[in-house]
Write a protein that holds these residues in place. Structure first.
Motif, PDB file in Angstrom:
ATOM      1  N   LYS A 293      16.008  10.451  11.360  1.00 63.72           N
ATOM      2  CA  LYS A 293      15.039  10.542  10.283  1.00 63.72           C
ATOM      3  C   LYS A 293      13.813   9.718  10.629  1.00 63.72           C
ATOM      4  O   LYS A 293      13.794   8.983  11.618  1.00 63.72           O
ATOM      5  CB  LYS A 293      15.650  10.026   8.968  1.00 63.72           C
ATOM      6  N   LEU A 294      12.791   9.814   9.772  1.00 62.96           N
ATOM      7  CA  LEU A 294      11.605   8.970   9.896  1.00 62.96           C
ATOM      8  C   LEU A 294      11.381   8.292   8.548  1.00 62.96           C
ATOM      9  O   LEU A 294      11.232   8.968   7.525  1.00 62.96           O
ATOM     10  CB  LEU A 294      10.381   9.787  10.291  1.00 62.96           C
ATOM     11  N   VAL A 295      11.356   6.962   8.539  1.00 68.24           N
ATOM     12  CA  VAL A 295      11.208   6.176   7.314  1.00 68.24           C
ATOM     13  C   VAL A 295       9.999   5.265   7.464  1.00 68.24           C
ATOM     14  O   VAL A 295       9.866   4.548   8.461  1.00 68.24           O
ATOM     15  CB  VAL A 295      12.473   5.342   7.036  1.00 68.24           C
ATOM     16  N   ALA A 296       9.113   5.290   6.473  1.00 66.53           N
ATOM     17  CA  ALA A 296       7.913   4.451   6.486  1.00 66.53           C
ATOM     18  C   ALA A 296       8.115   3.244   5.586  1.00 66.53           C
ATOM     19  O   ALA A 296       8.721   3.335   4.519  1.00 66.53           O
ATOM     20  CB  ALA A 296       6.707   5.254   5.996  1.00 66.53           C
ATOM     21  N   VAL A 297       7.576   2.098   6.021  1.00 71.90           N
ATOM     22  CA  VAL A 297       7.462   0.921   5.163  1.00 71.90           C
ATOM     23  C   VAL A 297       6.000   0.824   4.762  1.00 71.90           C
ATOM     24  O   VAL A 297       5.130   0.613   5.609  1.00 71.90           O
ATOM     25  CB  VAL A 297       7.924  -0.354   5.881  1.00 71.90           C
ATOM     26  N   ARG A 298       5.733   1.031   3.477  1.00 71.06           N
ATOM     27  CA  ARG A 298       4.349   1.138   2.971  1.00 71.06           C
ATOM     28  C   ARG A 298       3.984  -0.086   2.146  1.00 71.06           C
ATOM     29  O   ARG A 298       4.754  -0.544   1.307  1.00 71.06           O
ATOM     30  CB  ARG A 298       4.212   2.412   2.145  1.00 71.06           C
ATOM     31  N   ARG A 299       2.785  -0.584   2.398  1.00 70.41           N
ATOM     32  CA  ARG A 299       2.249  -1.766   1.709  1.00 70.41           C
ATOM     33  C   ARG A 299       1.087  -1.305   0.827  1.00 70.41           C
ATOM     34  O   ARG A 299       0.090  -0.784   1.328  1.00 70.41           O
ATOM     35  CB  ARG A 299       1.776  -2.784   2.749  1.00 70.41           C
ATOM     36  N   CYS A 300       1.203  -1.513  -0.484  1.00 66.38           N
ATOM     37  CA  CYS A 300       0.173  -1.079  -1.422  1.00 66.38           C
ATOM     38  C   CYS A 300      -0.405  -2.270  -2.171  1.00 66.38           C
ATOM     39  O   CYS A 300       0.312  -3.217  -2.516  1.00 66.38           O
ATOM     40  CB  CYS A 300       0.745  -0.073  -2.426  1.00 66.38           C
ATOM     41  N   GLY A 301      -1.704  -2.209  -2.446  1.00 62.36           N
ATOM     42  CA  GLY A 301      -2.360  -3.274  -3.198  1.00 62.36           C
ATOM     43  C   GLY A 301      -2.781  -4.423  -2.312  1.00 62.36           C
ATOM     44  O   GLY A 301      -3.017  -4.267  -1.116  1.00 62.36           O
ATOM     45  N   ASP A 302      -2.881  -5.596  -2.912  1.00 59.63           N
ATOM     46  CA  ASP A 302      -3.327  -6.791  -2.201  1.00 59.63           C
ATOM     47  C   ASP A 302      -2.391  -7.093  -1.043  1.00 59.63           C
ATOM     48  O   ASP A 302      -1.169  -7.053  -1.189  1.00 59.63           O
ATOM     49  CB  ASP A 302      -3.363  -7.976  -3.175  1.00 59.63           C
ATOM     50  N   TYR A 303      -2.954  -7.428   0.124  1.00 63.24           N
ATOM     51  CA  TYR A 303      -2.127  -7.592   1.313  1.00 63.24           C
ATOM     52  C   TYR A 303      -1.120  -8.728   1.153  1.00 63.24           C
ATOM     53  O   TYR A 303       0.033  -8.622   1.575  1.00 63.24           O
ATOM     54  CB  TYR A 303      -3.001  -7.859   2.545  1.00 63.24           C
ATOM     55  N   ALA A 304      -1.546  -9.832   0.541  1.00 63.83           N
ATOM     56  CA  ALA A 304      -0.676 -10.998   0.426  1.00 63.83           C
ATOM     57  C   ALA A 304       0.308 -10.875  -0.733  1.00 63.83           C
ATOM     58  O   ALA A 304       1.336 -11.557  -0.753  1.00 63.83           O
ATOM     59  CB  ALA A 304      -1.511 -12.258   0.261  1.00 63.83           C
ATOM     60  N   ARG A 305       0.006 -10.049  -1.737  1.00 66.40           N
ATOM     61  CA  ARG A 305       0.918  -9.840  -2.874  1.00 66.40           C
ATOM     62  C   ARG A 305       1.100  -8.333  -3.084  1.00 66.40           C
ATOM     63  O   ARG A 305       0.680  -7.778  -4.093  1.00 66.40           O
ATOM     64  CB  ARG A 305       0.360 -10.500  -4.135  1.00 66.40           C
ATOM     65  N   PRO A 306       1.735  -7.681  -2.132  1.00 62.62           N
ATOM     66  CA  PRO A 306       1.782  -6.216  -2.183  1.00 62.62           C
ATOM     67  C   PRO A 306       2.956  -5.700  -2.999  1.00 62.62           C
ATOM     68  O   PRO A 306       3.892  -6.429  -3.333  1.00 62.62           O
ATOM     69  CB  PRO A 306       1.967  -5.848  -0.716  1.00 62.62           C
ATOM     70  N   GLN A 307       2.907  -4.408  -3.280  1.00 63.74           N
ATOM     71  CA  GLN A 307       4.093  -3.668  -3.721  1.00 63.74           C
ATOM     72  C   GLN A 307       4.596  -2.923  -2.490  1.00 63.74           C
ATOM     73  O   GLN A 307       3.960  -1.985  -2.000  1.00 63.74           O
ATOM     74  CB  GLN A 307       3.757  -2.684  -4.831  1.00 63.74           C
ATOM     75  N   MET A 308       5.726  -3.363  -1.959  1.00 61.33           N
ATOM     76  CA  MET A 308       6.287  -2.747  -0.769  1.00 61.33           C
ATOM     77  C   MET A 308       7.175  -1.563  -1.162  1.00 61.33           C
ATOM     78  O   MET A 308       7.919  -1.621  -2.146  1.00 61.33           O
ATOM     79  CB  MET A 308       7.107  -3.760   0.029  1.00 61.33           C
ATOM     80  N   GLN A 309       7.073  -0.500  -0.381  1.00 66.02           N
ATOM     81  CA  GLN A 309       7.856   0.703  -0.634  1.00 66.02           C
ATOM     82  C   GLN A 309       8.520   1.164   0.660  1.00 66.02           C
ATOM     83  O   GLN A 309       7.941   1.041   1.742  1.00 66.02           O
ATOM     84  CB  GLN A 309       6.972   1.826  -1.185  1.00 66.02           C
ATOM     85  N   VAL A 310       9.726   1.681   0.527  1.00 65.00           N
ATOM     86  CA  VAL A 310      10.443   2.279   1.653  1.00 65.00           C
ATOM     87  C   VAL A 310      10.519   3.774   1.380  1.00 65.00           C
ATOM     88  O   VAL A 310      11.129   4.198   0.394  1.00 65.00           O
ATOM     89  CB  VAL A 310      11.850   1.677   1.795  1.00 65.00           C
TER      90      VAL A 310
END
Length: 634
Positions: free
Chosen positions: A388-405
């Protein structure tokens, strides 16, 4: 790849980070602002060897450093904060010497709850490593409470000459589970039925385990007396050079070298060289069944103007079986070139990610599938590959992000499933994509960058947490890159089990010389331990991979009088067989390429050991350095 900007969270991404082999960053207080990863296209700085573990976070943040107890046993719970303040420094517990490894301790007097407050342990029982424990009573899940795990059969590892043989411990372990585990204060919860960060133990390991493997019906393999089949000397260089990348297919052993990839026969003999434009920044761990992989390379070799070469912006697909470069690509965000931190191969797609976002190409022909878009509110830190291919995505402010898998459609980048990581966790590492298992750092102070492993169900649009296993701030010793998505070592995932090594501890047998380490298996469905196996005294045992029958393959480091060994572990019974013993006369070379630090692959009855760095020669007394070693019976 990009997503539409999200209102209320504009930010300017930091400069790109330089690729693979990034230095570990010190663990920050939970929820505090963490500095971004070092820029990739920034002024060139000399590559560095893997640094020592980072210093502990300052008191007052998430998971401050604990003070040592006066004389507690291994796994003794720390005294909770006297006040209910989240993350207050813990005080040392005054306690008499503990009777044995894993023996239940009397808890300190209760106090208002704080992070890591221990649950009430079971009543005292006779001392002894792996002695049966009663399950703790139902209580609010004290995140970080010491895990207990069942005693498994000791390995058939011969003790060092002159040492008495070890009898395998016998134990019947009664299980317990915690329904809710609190990740941190302020309402961040892992709400999973049956998940347990104290490894809620089940029955004796001889009866535990999932449906995989069928190991009980397999005959014990004959032990091979290994020898060094061939070696590759470390290349002569004037400065430290990254040469990470060790691959084995059914036809070739391939190894990254200085500005090239070299292919060898499985038992020796050079077959080809693939020249590269510059130093390798990152090498994918993934190899397709037909021998294809990818590397991330600097745009140029060092020059007088650029002492360490150009940025890590060249993605190269390789055909290892045939010794060919399939294609070489770069990406732009608008009109700006993009540097990456890592690259992988998953589902027929080559995907690279970093602080500037992610890009992908078709493995077969190099067709561009997606690239970062300037101004995007979300960026792909990196990707996990494999089937499979799974992304780790960083949203919003870089230092206080909402991380998504996010599990992706590899051909289009379409999102199949999204799991939102609890706020305050800034880095996510993909350990396996099928089943989906990630590691996060919620205040680890050991430098492993992995305080917890999360098993995620990605079968629906919204991903859900199946279970969680804590490393307990050093009791278990996997190693992940501090900021990269892939690259975790000393951890193996099967279809239903997570295997982790423990730190060294006393064996509980006063007649044995040397401390031991274990490998413990945890069920992905519930986070509870299924069994363990102990290595030989005076050595370390490390999980390497799975064989085609679903057995765990592990490596035992050399002792002071014996070479290293390769061991097969039954996933149901945790019984072990020795597959290969290496000779004592090559112990010095073998120790330098331990899987604790380097790439080690067991394939087709041979052990391939690769060095990740080439450096100028050290003092003569330190012995010869090798780029690669290969052991086997013939």
């Amino acid at each position: 790849m990009s997503q539409p900007p999200q209102p209320g969270a504009p930010q300017t991404p930091p400069p790109p980070a330089q690729g693979g082999g990034q230095a570990y960053m010190p663990t920050q207080a939970f929820g505090a602002v963490e500095p971004p990863a070092p820029p990739a296209g920034a002024p060139q700085t000399p590559p560095q060897t893997p640094p020592p573990p980072p210093p502990p976070a300052a008191p007052g943040g998430f998971g401050p450093p604990e003070q040592p107890a006066a004389a507690p046993g291994y796994g003794y719970p720390q005294t909770p904060p006297a006040q209910g303040g989240f993350g207050a420094p813990e005080q040392p517990a005054a306690a008499p010497a503990a009777p044995g490894y894993g023996y239940p301790q009397t808890p300190p007097p209760p106090a208002p709850g704080g992070y890591g407050y221990p649950q009430t342990p079971p009543p005292a029982a006779p001392a002894g490593y792996g002695y049966p424990q009663a399950p703790p009573p139902a209580a609010p899940g004290g995140y970080g409470y010491p895990q207990q795990y069942p005693a498994g059969p000791a390995g058939p590892f011969p003790p060092p000459p002159g040492s008495p043989k070890k009898k395998p411990p016998m134990a019947a372990i009664i299980g317990g589970a915690v329904a809710l585990a609190l990740l941190a204060g302020g309402g961040i919860w892992y709400a999973t039925s049956g998940s347990s960060d104290n490894g809620g133990t089940k029955t004796d390991s001889s009866q535990a385990g999932g449906p995989q493997g069928g190991g009980g019906s397999k005959g014990a393999p004959a032990t091979v007396n290994g020898k060094m089949l061939f070696s590759v000397d470390s290349p002569q260089v004037d400065d430290l050079v990254n040469v990470k990348g060790t691959w084995v297919t059914d036809q070739v052993f391939a190894k990254s070298d200085v500005y090239k990839v070299v292919g060898y026969g499985l038992s020796g003999g050079k077959k080809y060289e693939i020249p590269l434009d510059g130093e390798i920044c990152w090498a994918s761990q993934q190899v397709t069944p037909d021998g294809k992989t990818a590397v991330l390379v600097k745009e140029s070799k060092p020059t007088p103007d650029k002492k360490y070469g150009g940025p890590c912006d060249q993605v190269v697909a390789l055909d290892l079986n045939n010794g060919k470069k399939l294609w070489q690509k770069a990406a732009k965000a608008g009109d700006q070139p993009v540097s990456f931190g890592e690259v992988t191969v998953g589902g027929g797609t080559v995907a690279a990610g970093g602080t500037s976002g992610g890009a992908a190409w078709s493995l077969s022909d190099g067709k561009e599938l997606w690239t970062p878009k300037a101004g995007d509110d979300c960026r792909d830190d990196g990707y996990g590959g494999g089937t499979k291919l799974v992304a780790v995505r960083r949203c919003g402010d870089y230092a206080r992000p909402q991380m998504q898998v996010q599990t992706l459609d590899p051909a289009t980048g379409g999102i199949k499933s999204t799991y939102k990581v609890p706020a305050g966790l800034n880095y996510v590492h993909v350990v396996s994509t099928d089943p989906l298992v990630v590691a996060v750092d919620a205040g680890d102070h050991t430098g492993s960058a992995a305080s917890d492993f999360l098993a995620i169900d990605d079968s629906a649009k919204e991903g859900t947490l199946r279970s969680k296993v804590s490393t307990q701030n050093g009791k278990f010793t996997p190693k992940c890159e501090s900021t990269n998505v892939e690259g975790c070592k000393k951890v193996v995932v099967s279809k239903d089990t997570l295997y982790l090594p423990t730190q060294e501890h006393q064996s509980g047998n006063s007649q044995e010389v040397g401390r031991v380490t274990d490998i413990v298996g945890f069920g992905l469905s519930d986070g509870q331990s299924r069994g363990k196996v102990s290595g030989a005294p005076g050595s370390s045992i490390t999980p390497l991979s799975l064989d085609r029958d679903g057995y765990l393959v592990a490596y035992q480091d050399p002792t002071y009088k014996a070479g290293g060994m390769v061991i097969r572990i039954d996933p149901k019974t945790f019984k072990t067989d020795v597959l290969m013993k290496n000779p004592v006369d090559t112990v010095e070379a073998e120790r330098k390429l331990s899987p604790n630090y380097q790439d080690v692959v067991w394939s087709q009855g041979r052990l391939y050991m690769g060095n990740g760095f080439a450096n100028k020669p050290g003092p003569a007394g330190l012995g010869k350095d090798y780029l690669a070693l290969v052991f086997g019976g013939s």
